[in-house]
Design a protein around this motif. Structure first.
Motif, PDB file in Angstrom:
ATOM      1  N   ILE A 151      11.243 -55.086  25.508  1.00 33.89           N
ATOM      2  CA  ILE A 151      12.159 -53.685  25.861  1.00 33.89           C
ATOM      3  C   ILE A 151      11.504 -53.445  27.111  1.00 33.89           C
ATOM      4  CG2 ILE A 151      12.096 -51.188  25.070  1.00 33.89           C
ATOM      5  CD1 ILE A 151      12.881 -52.897  22.748  1.00 33.89           C
ATOM      6  N   ASP A 152      10.017 -53.230  27.253  1.00 36.00           N
ATOM      7  CA  ASP A 152       9.430 -52.491  28.350  1.00 36.00           C
ATOM      8  C   ASP A 152       9.435 -53.387  29.814  1.00 36.00           C
ATOM      9  OD1 ASP A 152       8.788 -50.840  26.896  1.00 36.00           O
ATOM     10  OD2 ASP A 152       6.426 -51.877  27.149  1.00 36.00           O
ATOM     11  N   LYS A 153       9.673 -54.700  29.783  1.00 35.58           N
ATOM     12  CA  LYS A 153      10.407 -56.086  30.882  1.00 35.58           C
ATOM     13  C   LYS A 153      11.493 -56.025  31.093  1.00 35.58           C
ATOM     14  CE  LYS A 153       9.346 -60.446  32.280  1.00 35.58           C
ATOM     15  NZ  LYS A 153       9.300 -61.865  31.808  1.00 35.58           N
ATOM     16  N   TYR A 154      12.522 -55.210  29.573  1.00 36.34           N
ATOM     17  CA  TYR A 154      14.054 -55.170  30.125  1.00 36.34           C
ATOM     18  C   TYR A 154      13.827 -53.588  31.254  1.00 36.34           C
ATOM     19  CZ  TYR A 154      18.807 -54.859  29.265  1.00 36.34           C
ATOM     20  OH  TYR A 154      20.235 -54.177  29.373  1.00 36.34           O
ATOM     21  N   LEU A 155      13.371 -52.734  30.607  1.00 38.93           N
ATOM     22  CA  LEU A 155      13.587 -51.506  31.300  1.00 38.93           C
ATOM     23  C   LEU A 155      13.208 -51.042  32.352  1.00 38.93           C
ATOM     24  CD1 LEU A 155      14.067 -49.236  27.785  1.00 38.93           C
ATOM     25  CD2 LEU A 155      15.089 -49.887  29.202  1.00 38.93           C
ATOM     26  N   ASP A 156      11.860 -52.001  32.617  1.00 37.41           N
ATOM     27  CA  ASP A 156      11.094 -52.033  34.069  1.00 37.41           C
ATOM     28  C   ASP A 156      11.901 -52.912  35.321  1.00 37.41           C
ATOM     29  OD1 ASP A 156       9.066 -50.389  33.281  1.00 37.41           O
ATOM     30  OD2 ASP A 156       8.712 -52.306  32.731  1.00 37.41           O
ATOM     31  N   GLY A 157      12.979 -53.441  34.123  1.00 35.50           N
ATOM     32  CA  GLY A 157      13.891 -54.746  35.194  1.00 35.50           C
ATOM     33  C   GLY A 157      13.033 -56.225  35.886  1.00 35.50           C
ATOM     34  N   ALA A 158      11.935 -56.182  35.496  1.00 35.60           N
ATOM     35  CA  ALA A 158      11.489 -57.367  35.458  1.00 35.60           C
ATOM     36  C   ALA A 158      11.790 -58.596  35.469  1.00 35.60           C
ATOM     37  CB  ALA A 158       9.936 -56.759  35.584  1.00 35.60           C
ATOM     38  N   MET A 159      12.439 -57.997  34.991  1.00 33.10           N
ATOM     39  CA  MET A 159      13.350 -60.335  33.473  1.00 33.10           C
ATOM     40  C   MET A 159      14.332 -60.675  35.111  1.00 33.10           C
ATOM     41  SD  MET A 159      14.507 -58.698  30.020  1.00 33.10           S
ATOM     42  CE  MET A 159      13.534 -59.027  28.800  1.00 33.10           C
ATOM     43  N   SER A 160      14.282 -61.866  34.607  1.00 32.99           N
ATOM     44  CA  SER A 160      15.620 -62.694  35.589  1.00 32.99           C
ATOM     45  C   SER A 160      16.699 -62.381  35.047  1.00 32.99           C
ATOM     46  CB  SER A 160      14.780 -64.808  35.494  1.00 32.99           C
ATOM     47  OG  SER A 160      15.137 -64.641  34.153  1.00 32.99           O
TER      48      SER A 160
ATOM     49  N   ALA B 115      20.601 -55.686  14.967  1.00 33.81           N
ATOM     50  CA  ALA B 115      20.651 -54.499  14.940  1.00 33.81           C
ATOM     51  C   ALA B 115      18.807 -53.248  14.540  1.00 33.81           C
ATOM     52  CB  ALA B 115      21.029 -52.903  13.767  1.00 33.81           C
ATOM     53  N   THR B 116      17.692 -53.951  14.592  1.00 36.19           N
ATOM     54  CA  THR B 116      16.454 -53.481  14.619  1.00 36.19           C
ATOM     55  C   THR B 116      16.254 -53.453  16.074  1.00 36.19           C
ATOM     56  OG1 THR B 116      16.348 -54.047  12.550  1.00 36.19           O
ATOM     57  CG2 THR B 116      14.204 -53.539  13.892  1.00 36.19           C
ATOM     58  N   LEU B 117      16.213 -54.568  16.894  1.00 34.44           N
ATOM     59  CA  LEU B 117      16.487 -54.584  18.007  1.00 34.44           C
ATOM     60  C   LEU B 117      16.803 -53.682  19.362  1.00 34.44           C
ATOM     61  CD1 LEU B 117      14.791 -55.570  20.972  1.00 34.44           C
ATOM     62  CD2 LEU B 117      16.484 -57.369  20.863  1.00 34.44           C
ATOM     63  N   ALA B 118      18.569 -52.740  19.028  1.00 37.65           N
ATOM     64  CA  ALA B 118      19.248 -52.209  19.444  1.00 37.65           C
ATOM     65  C   ALA B 118      18.501 -51.093  18.943  1.00 37.65           C
ATOM     66  CB  ALA B 118      20.306 -52.624  19.027  1.00 37.65           C
ATOM     67  N   GLU B 119      17.977 -50.432  18.526  1.00 38.48           N
ATOM     68  CA  GLU B 119      18.053 -49.141  17.938  1.00 38.48           C
ATOM     69  C   GLU B 119      16.401 -49.173  19.153  1.00 38.48           C
ATOM     70  OE1 GLU B 119      16.809 -46.431  13.893  1.00 38.48           O
ATOM     71  OE2 GLU B 119      17.428 -48.695  13.571  1.00 38.48           O
ATOM     72  N   GLU B 120      15.688 -49.753  18.097  1.00 36.13           N
ATOM     73  CA  GLU B 120      14.391 -49.753  19.511  1.00 36.13           C
ATOM     74  C   GLU B 120      14.599 -49.612  20.821  1.00 36.13           C
ATOM     75  OE1 GLU B 120      10.672 -48.583  19.776  1.00 36.13           O
ATOM     76  OE2 GLU B 120      11.801 -49.407  17.875  1.00 36.13           O
ATOM     77  N   LEU B 121      15.938 -50.132  21.026  1.00 42.09           N
ATOM     78  CA  LEU B 121      16.024 -50.255  22.762  1.00 42.09           C
ATOM     79  C   LEU B 121      17.043 -48.752  23.029  1.00 42.09           C
ATOM     80  CD1 LEU B 121      16.858 -51.553  25.766  1.00 42.09           C
ATOM     81  CD2 LEU B 121      18.741 -52.550  24.536  1.00 42.09           C
ATOM     82  N   LYS B 122      17.885 -48.856  21.846  1.00 44.09           N
ATOM     83  CA  LYS B 122      18.059 -46.647  22.520  1.00 44.09           C
ATOM     84  C   LYS B 122      16.883 -45.516  22.634  1.00 44.09           C
ATOM     85  CE  LYS B 122      21.340 -43.907  21.099  1.00 44.09           C
ATOM     86  NZ  LYS B 122      20.451 -42.720  21.242  1.00 44.09           N
TER      87      LYS B 122
ATOM     88  N   SER C  83       5.581 -55.616  17.949  1.00 43.10           N
ATOM     89  CA  SER C  83       4.970 -55.536  18.984  1.00 43.10           C
ATOM     90  C   SER C  83       5.757 -56.169  20.341  1.00 43.10           C
ATOM     91  CB  SER C  83       3.780 -55.733  18.782  1.00 43.10           C
ATOM     92  OG  SER C  83       3.331 -57.158  18.341  1.00 43.10           O
ATOM     93  N   ASP C  84       6.032 -57.115  20.347  1.00 47.45           N
ATOM     94  CA  ASP C  84       7.358 -58.328  20.807  1.00 47.45           C
ATOM     95  C   ASP C  84       8.577 -57.743  20.988  1.00 47.45           C
ATOM     96  OD1 ASP C  84       5.188 -60.594  20.218  1.00 47.45           O
ATOM     97  OD2 ASP C  84       6.778 -61.101  19.011  1.00 47.45           O
ATOM     98  N   PHE C  85       9.051 -56.964  20.175  1.00 39.38           N
ATOM     99  CA  PHE C  85      10.494 -55.679  20.626  1.00 39.38           C
ATOM    100  C   PHE C  85       9.569 -55.090  21.799  1.00 39.38           C
ATOM    101  CE2 PHE C  85      13.026 -56.010  16.726  1.00 39.38           C
ATOM    102  CZ  PHE C  85      13.768 -57.562  17.067  1.00 39.38           C
ATOM    103  N   LEU C  86       9.005 -54.655  21.701  1.00 41.01           N
ATOM    104  CA  LEU C  86       8.235 -53.788  22.842  1.00 41.01           C
ATOM    105  C   LEU C  86       7.994 -54.136  24.125  1.00 41.01           C
ATOM    106  CD1 LEU C  86       6.038 -50.839  20.381  1.00 41.01           C
ATOM    107  CD2 LEU C  86       8.073 -51.013  21.288  1.00 41.01           C
ATOM    108  N   GLU C  87       7.476 -55.176  23.675  1.00 46.29           N
ATOM    109  CA  GLU C  87       7.289 -55.606  25.190  1.00 46.29           C
ATOM    110  C   GLU C  87       8.094 -56.252  26.239  1.00 46.29           C
ATOM    111  OE1 GLU C  87       4.294 -59.483  24.023  1.00 46.29           O
ATOM    112  OE2 GLU C  87       2.883 -57.891  23.889  1.00 46.29           O
TER     113      GLU C  87
ATOM    114  N   ASP D 131      15.487 -43.401  25.383  1.00 44.90           N
ATOM    115  CA  ASP D 131      15.845 -42.108  25.514  1.00 44.90           C
ATOM    116  C   ASP D 131      14.044 -41.617  26.129  1.00 44.90           C
ATOM    117  OD1 ASP D 131      18.498 -41.989  24.357  1.00 44.90           O
ATOM    118  OD2 ASP D 131      18.412 -41.927  22.766  1.00 44.90           O
ATOM    119  N   MET D 132      13.522 -42.539  25.057  1.00 45.43           N
ATOM    120  CA  MET D 132      12.339 -41.368  25.367  1.00 45.43           C
ATOM    121  C   MET D 132      11.364 -41.666  27.061  1.00 45.43           C
ATOM    122  SD  MET D 132      10.867 -41.375  22.986  1.00 45.43           S
ATOM    123  CE  MET D 132      12.205 -40.106  22.289  1.00 45.43           C
ATOM    124  N   ARG D 133      12.194 -42.582  27.338  1.00 39.90           N
ATOM    125  CA  ARG D 133      12.149 -42.658  29.228  1.00 39.90           C
ATOM    126  C   ARG D 133      12.826 -41.595  29.733  1.00 39.90           C
ATOM    127  NH1 ARG D 133      10.642 -48.469  31.699  1.00 39.90           N
ATOM    128  NH2 ARG D 133       9.568 -49.406  30.126  1.00 39.90           N
TER     129      ARG D 133
END
Length: 263
Positions: free
Chosen positions: A8-17, A32-39, A2-6, A43-45
């Motif tokens: 990742i969403d923030k990163y992909l939304d461009g909401a990070m400094s 590697a797990t985070l990298a795979e989930e990011l990909k 769940s932390d990964f998803l939060e 892809d889903m987006r």
């Protein structure tokens, strides 16, 4: 997870400094797990975004293929498919807890199948292109007579293949001329819907054509044939062709007999 998803969403939304983005990217390089989930999430987006459904060199998408792709991605059919994918993803996401997502293969397979569907010129695609005969629809513009300017504008949009603009103009004309609608506008509007793959509204127009009780009303079944060709609905296509070819007085009787042998 769940932390990964939060994150990742923030990163992909461009909401990070800038600093948060740099830290996150470093973490993804090491985990590697985070990298795979990011990909996966990227892809889903991309599946939801029309312009990113087809990856790779988009310069190959030219001419008619590009037009077909654009029309398809704007259609209700594509919207329905994408919504189904989203629902599957959301359901798996909510039920997965801390487990790894395994549904990426399903979504990727759907995207690949869509690509094949769009760019493969099937037997039905070829038959539709052969029989649609857009140039043979009788003109609504008569030389020497005063025309309804809205109808004239709509036909010009149709001839320029600006089908959405044509639909808007024809629909306005139909709504403001209820007692004196030219039945040919049902054909033009129906075919315009058909060209953007809005099959439901196309069929509605051809239903109105049939109910118009004019000489053109006898053409309704043939235009339904074109809808079923575009859809690839073999059962309804065959049924309608049999109906037309059962009586030599029906519109396009010979073409129906010819076409039924090809499907």
């Amino acid at each position: 997870m769940s932390d990964f998803l939060e994150e990742i969403d923030k990163y992909l939304d461009g909401a990070m400094s800038s600093e948060e983005k740099r830290t996150f990217e470093e973490k993804a390089n090491l985990d590697a797990t985070l990298a795979e989930e990011l990909k996966l999430q990227r892809d889903m987006r991309s599946i939801y975004k029309d312009e990113e459904w087809i990856e790779g060199d988009k310069s190959i998408l030219k001419g008619e293929e590009a037009k077909e792709l654009g029309d398809f991605l704007k259609s209700k059919e594509a919207a329905s498919i994408k919504e189904t994918i989203k629902e599957v993803i959301d359901e798996n996401r909510s039920n997965s807890g801390g487990r790894k997502f395994y549904f990426v293969g399903v979504a990727a397979a759907i995207a690949i199948l869509l690509s094949i569907f769009i760019f493969s010129e099937s037997k039905y695609d070829k038959l539709y292109a052969h029989y649609v005969e857009l140039d043979n629809i009788p003109s609504l513009i008569t030389r020497g007579e005063q025309e309804n300017e809205l109808v004239k504008k709509a036909q010009l949009f149709f001839e320029d293949q600006k089908y959405e603009e044509a639909i808007q103009s024809f629909s306005t004309y139909q709504s403001t001329n209820v007692k004196s609608i030219d039945p040919l506008t049902y054909i033009y509007t129906g075919v315009s819907y058909l060209e953007i793959r809005d099959f439901e509204n196309a069929l509605d127009q051809f239903e109105l054509l049939e109910k118009s009780n004019t000489l053109h009303s006898k053409k309704a079944n043939w235009y339904r044939v074109l809808v079923y060709l575009k859809q690839g609905d073999k059962e309804k296509l065959r049924e309608t062709l049999k109906n037309i070819s059962s009586d030599k007085n029906n519109y396009n009787f010979q073409k129906a007999k010819e076409l039924i042998k090809k499907i």
